[in-house]
Design a protein around this motif. Structure first.
Motif, PDB file in Angstrom:
ATOM      1  N   VAL A 244       0.846  -1.179   0.000  1.00 22.57           N
ATOM      2  CA  VAL A 244       0.000   0.000   0.000  1.00 22.57           C
ATOM      3  C   VAL A 244       0.888   1.238   0.000  1.00 22.57           C
ATOM      4  CG1 VAL A 244      -1.854  -1.194   1.176  1.00 22.57           C
ATOM      5  CG2 VAL A 244      -0.149   0.038   2.514  1.00 22.57           C
ATOM      6  N   PRO A 245       0.359   2.332  -0.558  1.00 16.65           N
ATOM      7  CA  PRO A 245       1.137   3.569  -0.559  1.00 16.65           C
ATOM      8  C   PRO A 245       1.372   4.043   0.878  1.00 16.65           C
ATOM      9  CG  PRO A 245      -0.792   3.728  -1.988  1.00 16.65           C
ATOM     10  CD  PRO A 245      -0.948   2.475  -1.198  1.00 16.65           C
ATOM     11  N   GLU A 246       2.293   4.945   1.028  1.00 15.79           N
ATOM     12  CA  GLU A 246       2.591   5.486   2.356  1.00 15.79           C
ATOM     13  C   GLU A 246       1.356   6.189   2.912  1.00 15.79           C
ATOM     14  OE1 GLU A 246       5.610   8.614   4.507  1.00 15.79           O
ATOM     15  OE2 GLU A 246       5.933   8.107   2.403  1.00 15.79           O
ATOM     16  N   ALA A 247       1.026   5.862   4.155  1.00 21.02           N
ATOM     17  CA  ALA A 247      -0.197   6.398   4.743  1.00 21.02           C
ATOM     18  C   ALA A 247      -0.016   7.822   5.245  1.00 21.02           C
ATOM     19  CB  ALA A 247      -0.645   5.487   5.886  1.00 21.02           C
ATOM     20  N   LEU A 266      -8.838  16.432  -4.120  1.00 20.66           N
ATOM     21  CA  LEU A 266      -8.597  16.109  -2.716  1.00 20.66           C
ATOM     22  C   LEU A 266      -7.204  15.496  -2.532  1.00 20.66           C
ATOM     23  CD1 LEU A 266     -10.048  16.107   0.048  1.00 20.66           C
ATOM     24  CD2 LEU A 266     -10.777  13.770  -0.449  1.00 20.66           C
ATOM     25  N   ALA A 267      -6.877  14.552  -3.407  1.00 25.21           N
ATOM     26  CA  ALA A 267      -5.577  13.884  -3.313  1.00 25.21           C
ATOM     27  C   ALA A 267      -4.454  14.887  -3.540  1.00 25.21           C
ATOM     28  CB  ALA A 267      -5.495  12.763  -4.344  1.00 25.21           C
ATOM     29  N   ASP A 273      -2.111   9.605  -1.752  1.00 24.70           N
ATOM     30  CA  ASP A 273      -2.594   8.682  -2.760  1.00 24.70           C
ATOM     31  C   ASP A 273      -4.112   8.565  -2.606  1.00 24.70           C
ATOM     32  OD1 ASP A 273      -1.212   6.125  -4.457  1.00 24.70           O
ATOM     33  OD2 ASP A 273      -3.336   5.949  -3.905  1.00 24.70           O
ATOM     34  N   PRO A 274      -4.872   8.536  -3.727  1.00 23.13           N
ATOM     35  CA  PRO A 274      -6.341   8.425  -3.626  1.00 23.13           C
ATOM     36  C   PRO A 274      -6.789   7.190  -2.848  1.00 23.13           C
ATOM     37  CG  PRO A 274      -5.677   8.942  -5.870  1.00 23.13           C
ATOM     38  CD  PRO A 274      -4.414   8.667  -5.105  1.00 23.13           C
ATOM     39  N   GLY A 300     -11.007   6.077  -2.967  1.00 25.51           N
ATOM     40  CA  GLY A 300     -10.888   7.052  -4.044  1.00 25.51           C
ATOM     41  C   GLY A 300     -10.266   6.484  -5.304  1.00 25.51           C
ATOM     42  N   CYS A 301      -9.465   5.434  -5.159  1.00 20.50           N
ATOM     43  CA  CYS A 301      -8.804   4.848  -6.324  1.00 20.50           C
ATOM     44  C   CYS A 301      -9.706   3.839  -7.030  1.00 20.50           C
ATOM     45  CB  CYS A 301      -7.513   4.164  -5.891  1.00 20.50           C
ATOM     46  SG  CYS A 301      -7.762   2.916  -4.605  1.00 20.50           S
ATOM     47  N   ASP A 302     -10.867   3.584  -6.440  1.00 18.19           N
ATOM     48  CA  ASP A 302     -11.774   2.589  -7.021  1.00 18.19           C
ATOM     49  C   ASP A 302     -13.015   3.244  -7.616  1.00 18.19           C
ATOM     50  OD1 ASP A 302     -10.235   0.372  -6.367  1.00 18.19           O
ATOM     51  OD2 ASP A 302     -11.105   0.244  -4.359  1.00 18.19           O
TER      52      ASP A 302
END
Length: 567
Positions: A244-247, A266-267, A273-274, A300-302
């Motif tokens: 997963v991307p950095e939180a 927003l991102a 990351d979305p 957001g990425c989905d």
RNA sequence: CGGGGUGUAGCUCAGUAUGGUUAGAGUACCUGGUUUGGGACCAGGGGGCCGAAGGUUCGAGUCCUUUCACCCCGACCA
């Protein structure tokens, strides 16, 4: 058959509306003609191909112990009312009244009819399992028929229905039918994939679709790079991301975020990351007699998968809503979040269950929450798989990656369970003398769609290339110059020899030039054409292979044996 | 069901903005001739309620109204 006598109206020009190769070539080569929207005539060549496919289907059905029947095309509307599908199918059912004013429906599929046939005739577990099938014209009054035979209103379907005393026995039959379907498609020479599917209007627990791989396919399917997993995009699932991307770690807080209505904004605003944002998709969910706005939340990425959303809400339909409708409910488009807000029903994607460090709308113009821990919603909100998988997502069964491809749905098999037997009260007595509804399966295969599918996969710029199992005629004998008596004689002799050997053969005895007859043969797509022409003076003929477009010279004496070898 | 497009020869299409002899081309079809290894050539010929109905006009394929059909995009859909 003599080509001079055959009804094969070929044409140099395609119908103006045809776009798919199967539609263009089947029309140009004289297989089909259009009658009205979604209605086609099958000409002699098409009829022969259809019969070949039917024969293969019949052979494989017999092997799994299914029995052929043929049910009435005209079906009483009462039966459709009994199962409740008269509403569910809606306008697709073509209804009409007979002279006595009774309402009838042209059969679009035959679950009701088949259950009606079996109920009260099979009444004991001793007579189960039972598998009945038919190959028959179906009619669905599609809103927009298109693509020639691919999506007609009238079409030929093989539909099988199985009846069982237990789910275990249904599982066994389902597997046997899946295997039979694979066998049929393999024999037809098709590249296909069996995928998990949504069950749609037919209903039931599990279903699989048989997809012929083709760019022109109307369905998107997700397939795994490593294992056998494949699924229609409507039903595809995935594993949680491994990497997963950095939180964006933060304490829970309300944050001023003016003019950030989209996920992209927003991102960008938070430089995150979305994946860590929550997207809200509002839809109006329609039930039988009412409708309501439901808020669907995904990462957001989905994207929202509407069929999944439909299933999650058990609704009949899902339609778009306007910003005005949302504002009337007191919602703030662009800033809607799942927290502190009960203005509409929520459905949250299961991938968000327990997610931390999320950013979501604060239900107030210009504000988002940050550092949100979704687990606080665990007990109060409905979670379901409603997100559409993306290319590159992880396979749900292994660590392979999912990729997308297009497919033509040529078969769909369902585990129905008691979906129809219960409402239609089709029951049998079990070992204990207890009344039980039949456990059922249903298995459809589009015969006319298969004809088109074969051409979608097997054609070139010159026309059709039929596979050996589907070819309307296996051999075409082309007499190059009909005025040359020696050519005619040799052609006729081979024609008779092949006929006597039960080979399906066409003799092109027309008074046309060489080029004309070759183009015609290529358009129609006979697997082999024997050219009886100028090489005959040396005692030779040529064997033209349609698939490779290559010619091989051989002596007249050898041609028959050579053909028998290939066929 | 929303949005758009098209209806003229068997097929593919011109012609419609600006109304005006007998409505065209290519292809397909028929006849005759030439030709015979990659959709040949020459000559002659048949084929049209210009989607349908109403209207305007001396006159409508062309303008107006209504309607039907088919197609495309979307929604929907074994």
């Amino acid at each position: 058959m003599r080509r001079s006598r055959a009804f094969i109206p070929t044409s140099k020009e395609a119908p103006s509306d045809a776009t798919l190769p199967s539609h263009i070539f089947l029309a140009r080569a004289g297989f089909i003609t259009q009658v009205a929207a979604g209605l086609y005539n099958y000409l002699p060549l098409a009829k022969r191909v259809i019969r070949k496919i039917e024969n293969i289907v019949n052979e494989e059905m017999v092997k799994v112990g299914a029995q052929e029947v043929e049910l009435s095309f005209v079906t009483p509307a009462d039966l459709w009312a009994e199962s409740g599908r008269i509403e569910k199918f809606g306008k697709e059912l073509l209804r009409f009244k007979d002279r006595k004013n009774n309402l009838f429906v042209l059969g679009p599929t035959h679950e009701e009819m088949m259950v009606d046939l079996v109920r009260n005739r099979v009444t004991s577990y001793k007579n189960l399992p039972l598998n009945l099938y038919q190959i028959k014209t179906k009619f669905r009054d599609e809103a927009r028929p298109r693509f020639g035979l691919m999506r007609g209103r009238e079409f030929i379907m093989k539909d099988a229905y199985s009846f069982h005393a237990s789910t275990e026995d249904l599982d066994r039959e389902f597997e046997a039918m899946e295997a039979a379907y694979k066998k049929i498609l393999t024999r037809l020479g098709l590249d296909f994939r069996v995928v998990e599917a949504d069950s749609g209007a037919i209903g039931g627990s599990g279903s699989k679709e048989l997809m012929v791989i083709a760019d022109s396919g109307e369905d998107t399917i997700a397939i795994c790079s490593k294992c056998e997993y494949g699924a229609n995009i409507e039903a595809a699932s995935r594993s949680a991301r491994a990497l997963v991307p950095e939180a964006p770690v933060a304490d829970f807080n309300k944050f001023l975020t003016p003019d950030t209505k989209t996920i992209d904004e927003l991102a960008e605003f938070f430089k995150v990351d979305p994946y860590y944002t929550v997207k809200c998709v509002a839809k109006r969910v329609v039930y039988e007699d009412e409708s309501e706005i439901v808020l669907f939340f995904v990462r957001g990425c989905d994207n929202l998968q509407e069929v999944k959303a439909l299933n999650a809400t058990e609704a009949l339909d899902i339609v778009d809503v306007t910003e005005e409708e949302l504002k009337e409910l007191g919602l703030e488009p662009g800033f809607i979040g799942p927290l502190d807000q009960v203005k509409a029903k929520h459905v949250i994607d299961s991938d968000l269950k327990g997610a931390t460090n999320m950013i979501c709308g604060a239900n107030e113009d210009g504000y988002h929450f940050i550092g949100v821990d979704m687990s606080i919603l665990d007990d109060v909100v409905y979670f379901a798989d409603i997100a559409e998988v993306n290319e590159g997502d992880i396979c749900p069964y292994c660590d392979g990656k999912l990729s997308f491809t297009k497919g033509i749905e040529v078969g769909h098999i369902f585990k129905l369970g008691t979906t129809y037997s219960k409402p239609l009260k089709a029951e049998f007595l079990d070992e204990n003398g207890k009344s039980q509804p039949f456990i059922m399966g249903t298995y459809g295969m589009g015969i006319s769609r298969l004809v088109a599918s074969v051409i979608e996969q097997h054609h070139d710029e010159s026309g059709c290339i039929w596979t050996k199992e589907t070819a309307p005629y296996m051999v075409n004998i082309m007499i190059s110059n009909i005025k040359d008596e020696a050519q005619v004689e040799a052609g006729e002799a081979l024609y008779e020899q092949l006929q006597n050997a039960n080979i399906e053969v066409m003799l092109d005895d027309r008074k046309e030039r060489f080029g004309f007859k070759m183009k015609d043969a290529e358009l129609i797509g006979f697997p082999y054409t024997v050219i009886v022409g100028k090489e005959l003076v040396d005692g030779n003929v040529q064997l033209f292979d349609r698939a490779t477009k290559t010619k091989e010279s051989m002596s007249v004496a050898d041609i028959f044996d050579k053909l028998m070898e290939f066929i």
